[in-house]
Write a protein that holds these residues in place. Structure first.
Motif, PDB file in Angstrom:
ATOM      1  N   ALA A  65       0.841  -1.200   0.000  1.00 31.49           N
ATOM      2  CA  ALA A  65       0.000   0.000   0.000  1.00 31.49           C
ATOM      3  C   ALA A  65       0.878   1.253   0.000  1.00 31.49           C
ATOM      4  O   ALA A  65       0.686   2.164  -0.820  1.00 31.49           O
ATOM      5  CB  ALA A  65      -0.922  -0.010   1.218  1.00 31.49           C
ATOM      6  N   LEU A  66       1.865   1.279   0.891  1.00 30.80           N
ATOM      7  CA  LEU A  66       2.764   2.426   0.966  1.00 30.80           C
ATOM      8  C   LEU A  66       3.538   2.602  -0.345  1.00 30.80           C
ATOM      9  O   LEU A  66       3.656   3.712  -0.877  1.00 30.80           O
ATOM     10  CB  LEU A  66       3.782   2.225   2.095  1.00 30.80           C
ATOM     11  CG  LEU A  66       3.290   2.504   3.511  1.00 30.80           C
ATOM     12  CD1 LEU A  66       4.362   2.090   4.514  1.00 30.80           C
ATOM     13  CD2 LEU A  66       2.990   3.988   3.649  1.00 30.80           C
ATOM     14  N   ALA A  67       4.067   1.476  -0.850  1.00 32.06           N
ATOM     15  CA  ALA A  67       4.902   1.541  -2.050  1.00 32.06           C
ATOM     16  C   ALA A  67       4.091   2.043  -3.241  1.00 32.06           C
ATOM     17  O   ALA A  67       4.595   2.836  -4.046  1.00 32.06           O
ATOM     18  CB  ALA A  67       5.498   0.164  -2.353  1.00 32.06           C
ATOM     19  N   THR A  68       2.840   1.615  -3.344  1.00 35.87           N
ATOM     20  CA  THR A  68       2.012   2.048  -4.468  1.00 35.87           C
ATOM     21  C   THR A  68       1.839   3.574  -4.454  1.00 35.87           C
ATOM     22  O   THR A  68       2.024   4.235  -5.474  1.00 35.87           O
ATOM     23  CB  THR A  68       0.629   1.365  -4.411  1.00 35.87           C
ATOM     24  OG1 THR A  68       0.836  -0.046  -4.353  1.00 35.87           O
ATOM     25  CG2 THR A  68      -0.202   1.704  -5.629  1.00 35.87           C
ATOM     26  N   VAL A  69       1.520   4.097  -3.277  1.00 39.04           N
ATOM     27  CA  VAL A  69       1.356   5.548  -3.157  1.00 39.04           C
ATOM     28  C   VAL A  69       2.656   6.262  -3.547  1.00 39.04           C
ATOM     29  O   VAL A  69       2.650   7.204  -4.348  1.00 39.04           O
ATOM     30  CB  VAL A  69       0.950   5.932  -1.715  1.00 39.04           C
ATOM     31  CG1 VAL A  69       0.971   7.443  -1.544  1.00 39.04           C
ATOM     32  CG2 VAL A  69      -0.414   5.359  -1.382  1.00 39.04           C
ATOM     33  N   LEU A  70       3.775   5.770  -3.008  1.00 41.07           N
ATOM     34  CA  LEU A  70       5.053   6.426  -3.277  1.00 41.07           C
ATOM     35  C   LEU A  70       5.466   6.321  -4.744  1.00 41.07           C
ATOM     36  O   LEU A  70       6.018   7.270  -5.307  1.00 41.07           O
ATOM     37  CB  LEU A  70       6.144   5.838  -2.379  1.00 41.07           C
ATOM     38  CG  LEU A  70       6.160   6.402  -0.958  1.00 41.07           C
ATOM     39  CD1 LEU A  70       7.156   5.637  -0.098  1.00 41.07           C
ATOM     40  CD2 LEU A  70       6.528   7.882  -0.964  1.00 41.07           C
ATOM     41  N   VAL A  71       5.197   5.168  -5.351  1.00 38.91           N
ATOM     42  CA  VAL A  71       5.541   5.002  -6.770  1.00 38.91           C
ATOM     43  C   VAL A  71       4.739   6.005  -7.613  1.00 38.91           C
ATOM     44  O   VAL A  71       5.280   6.655  -8.506  1.00 38.91           O
ATOM     45  CB  VAL A  71       5.279   3.554  -7.253  1.00 38.91           C
ATOM     46  CG1 VAL A  71       5.271   3.475  -8.763  1.00 38.91           C
ATOM     47  CG2 VAL A  71       6.329   2.613  -6.692  1.00 38.91           C
ATOM     48  N   VAL A  72       3.457   6.138  -7.289  1.00 38.14           N
ATOM     49  CA  VAL A  72       2.612   7.087  -8.033  1.00 38.14           C
ATOM     50  C   VAL A  72       3.146   8.512  -7.868  1.00 38.14           C
ATOM     51  O   VAL A  72       3.313   9.246  -8.852  1.00 38.14           O
ATOM     52  CB  VAL A  72       1.136   6.989  -7.561  1.00 38.14           C
ATOM     53  CG1 VAL A  72       0.319   8.131  -8.123  1.00 38.14           C
ATOM     54  CG2 VAL A  72       0.538   5.662  -7.984  1.00 38.14           C
ATOM     55  N   VAL A  73       3.458   8.891  -6.640  1.00 38.31           N
ATOM     56  CA  VAL A  73       4.004  10.234  -6.386  1.00 38.31           C
ATOM     57  C   VAL A  73       5.306  10.430  -7.167  1.00 38.31           C
ATOM     58  O   VAL A  73       5.502  11.431  -7.864  1.00 38.31           O
ATOM     59  CB  VAL A  73       4.253  10.439  -4.868  1.00 38.31           C
ATOM     60  CG1 VAL A  73       5.061  11.705  -4.622  1.00 38.31           C
ATOM     61  CG2 VAL A  73       2.931  10.491  -4.130  1.00 38.31           C
ATOM     62  N   HIS A  74       6.188   9.428  -7.055  1.00 38.13           N
ATOM     63  CA  HIS A  74       7.493   9.480  -7.719  1.00 38.13           C
ATOM     64  C   HIS A  74       7.320   9.685  -9.232  1.00 38.13           C
ATOM     65  O   HIS A  74       7.955  10.555  -9.830  1.00 38.13           O
ATOM     66  CB  HIS A  74       8.215   8.158  -7.430  1.00 38.13           C
ATOM     67  CG  HIS A  74       9.696   8.177  -7.666  1.00 38.13           C
ATOM     68  ND1 HIS A  74      10.559   8.937  -6.919  1.00 38.13           N
ATOM     69  CD2 HIS A  74      10.466   7.512  -8.559  1.00 38.13           C
ATOM     70  CE1 HIS A  74      11.795   8.739  -7.345  1.00 38.13           C
ATOM     71  NE2 HIS A  74      11.775   7.877  -8.348  1.00 38.13           N
TER      72      HIS A  74
END
Lengths: 359, 171
Positions: free
Chosen positions: A195-204
């Motif tokens: 969940a965290l990684a998905t959000v961060l990947v999208v932001v990135h």
């Protein structure tokens, strides 16, 4: 057909903005452009992890009595189960490797400088998350090596000053590594971190798309002086090159998965002695070996404590790099940070190799 | 994808980088050819990924051998006009004693939708609570939706007289 579908969607949801963006997006061409592909390759492997990970969930059972057997079942009974599991393990390792190469290249090119501080921040957090994925996923097959590696790893967390004991119990779900630890690591590995990684990947990715590619400092200065910047179209020119890089990754991954099966080892036995030559995954080796070399006490403080504090500071430093490197943000050369990156890289390589072969 | 790539030729962007010696008509053929090759490549990749996944999704045969027999408890413990569930391999089965004292055993899996049947003392029938299906003590459907009779097992008694255990096996 494709066009009609697109037109149909376009008529209902105005896609003109997106179409304009893709049509006009340009990627700079220069001698360092090869590094641009590393991020995309890492992203590709992240996708592989998501797909193979979801597939593994269909047969995996997260309990101390069944985990090992279920992985054994996957690799020996389920059709192509060996392929999915080998891909997941190998891809995890390649992913950490590529993410790290991406990180080093961005560091050396100073691409973190203003205005891309947030991209760096999301990226470094993603790198930490990937290490978390590696650590938590390693335990899931519940074999001897992963069991003891988790004991040692959570033990290191236990030597964090003041909150160590609390942290250790939080990680283990108790005082020891047991089935409760497995449940926790499972939840972390398949729900929280994704969940965290998905959000961060999208932001990135949004940041990268929004700001465009960074060009090396030297080139940026020349462009400011009026020299035209060579560019190529993002679509289809750059996209096709990106896809080519993904194919290379896929080929390497498929070859590794097919010819070098990832060992499952023996089932974990909490009452068996630690097998000789136990060591963590390669990407934790440098840290592992550093802690091994520390004397028991440094200036009256326990050596482990000093080590853990040092790694904490190192992590904090990495997060803060764009804000510390003022020269790069002004568009000037910053040889100190280049030196730091090279020294850090040399330390990692040397200690990883020593950690691999030392007893 | 292919439309966009053919379209690119008209944008004039790369005309310097990709010389077009043979004129536009054959260049179009060449583009079409390359596009086809590329598409075939993508489709093959997709197929090479989809095939193992589709095979993986189908669960393998469990490998569990079909159970041949099971012990359903002591014969003396079973009162006339009653029935007891027991495990026959991984599925439930029921052993019943008729009013006359005859012991019979059936699969307890209702033939309608796999619910587990139970013994009804008041009617001396096997009854499925899910959709009110009833079977007589020969396993035959009396009423309700079940399409077939229950699978009947062979019952043998083993052991000293008075202390026999009920051994149930597939016919």
């Amino acid at each position: 057909m494709m066009k009609r579908t697109l037109d149909w969607v376009d008529e209902r949801v105005d896609l003109s903005g997106l179409r304009e963006f893709i049509a006009h997006k340009r990627v700079p061409i220069h001698t360092q452009e090869i590094w641009y592909y590393l991020g995309g390759m890492t992203l590709f492997l992240f996708g592989v992890q998501v797909v193979t990970g979801i597939l593994l969930l269909l047969y995996y059972r997260p309990s101390a009595t069944e985990a090992y057997e279920s992985v054994q079942f996957i690799v020996s009974q389920v059709e192509f189960g060996w392929l999915i599991r080998n891909m997941h393990s190998w891809s995890a390792n390649l992913l950490v490797g590529l993410a790290f190469a991406h990180f080093i290249s961005v560091f050396l090119l100073k691409s973190y400088r203003k205005p891309r501080e947030l991209t760096w921040l999301s990226g470094i957090l993603l790198l930490f998350l990937m290490l978390g994925f590696g650590f938590s996923g390693y335990l899931l097959p519940w074999n001897e090596l992963s069991f003891f590696a988790t004991k040692v790893g959570t033990g290191i967390a236990g030597s964090v000053p003041l909150i160590g004991k609390f942290l250790l119990r939080l990680l283990r779900g108790g005082d020891d590594v047991t089935g409760a630890t497995l449940s926790r690591f499972y939840a972390v590995h398949v729900a929280m971190l994704p969940a965290l990684a998905t959000v961060l990947v999208v932001v990135h990715l949004l940041l990268v798309q929004r700001q465009g590619m960074s060009v090396p400092l030297k080139l940026e200065r020349r462009v400011k002086e009026g020299q035209p910047l060579k560019e190529m179209k993002f679509f289809p020119n750059y996209v096709l090159r990106d896809v080519l890089a993904w194919y290379v990754v896929l080929a390497v991954l498929a070859a590794l998965a097919a010819f070098y099966p990832w060992e499952l080892g023996h089932k974990a036995d909490p009452f068996a002695p630690v097998p000789a030559g136990i060591r963590p995954e390669w990407y934790f080796l440098a840290m592992f070996h550093t802690l091994k070399l520390l004397p028991s006490h440094i200036l009256g403080i326990e050596g482990e404590h000093v080590g853990v504090i040092a790694f904490g500071l190192l992590g904090a430093f990495l997060v803060m790099v764009p804000f510390l490197d003022r020269r790069a943000s002004r568009g000037e050369r910053s040889p100190i940070f280049t030196a730091i990156a090279i020294l850090g890289l040399a330390y990692l390589i040397v200690f990883t190799i020593i950690g691999r072969y030392a007893n | 994808m292919s439309n966009a790539m053919i379209g690119r030729r008209n944008s004039g962007d790369d005309s310097g980088r990709y010389p077009d010696p043979a004129g536009s008509s054959s260049a179009f053929d060449r583009r079409l050819f390359l596009d086809s090759i590329l598409s075939i490549g993508f489709v093959s990749t997709a197929a090479a990924i989809a095939y193992p996944i589709s095979r993986y999704l189908v669960p393998p045969a469990t490998g569990e051998p079909a159970t041949a027999s099971a012990v359903a408890g002591a014969a003396s413990a079973l009162k006339p006009n009653s029935g007891v569930l027991f495990k026959f391999g991984s599925r439930p089965a029921i052993v019943v004693k008729t009013i006359d004292g005859e012991i019979r055993a059936f699969s307890a899996v209702c033939t309608h939708l796999d619910c587990t049947v139970q013994f009804k003392t008041d009617t001396s029938q096997l009854w499925c609570a899910c959709h009110n299906g009833t079977y007589d003590l020969g396993g035959n459907v009396v009423s309700g939706p079940p399409p077939r009779s229950l699978e009947r097992f062979v019952v043998n008694l083993r052991g000293e007289p008075g202390q026999e255990e009920i051994v149930v096996s597939r016919g």
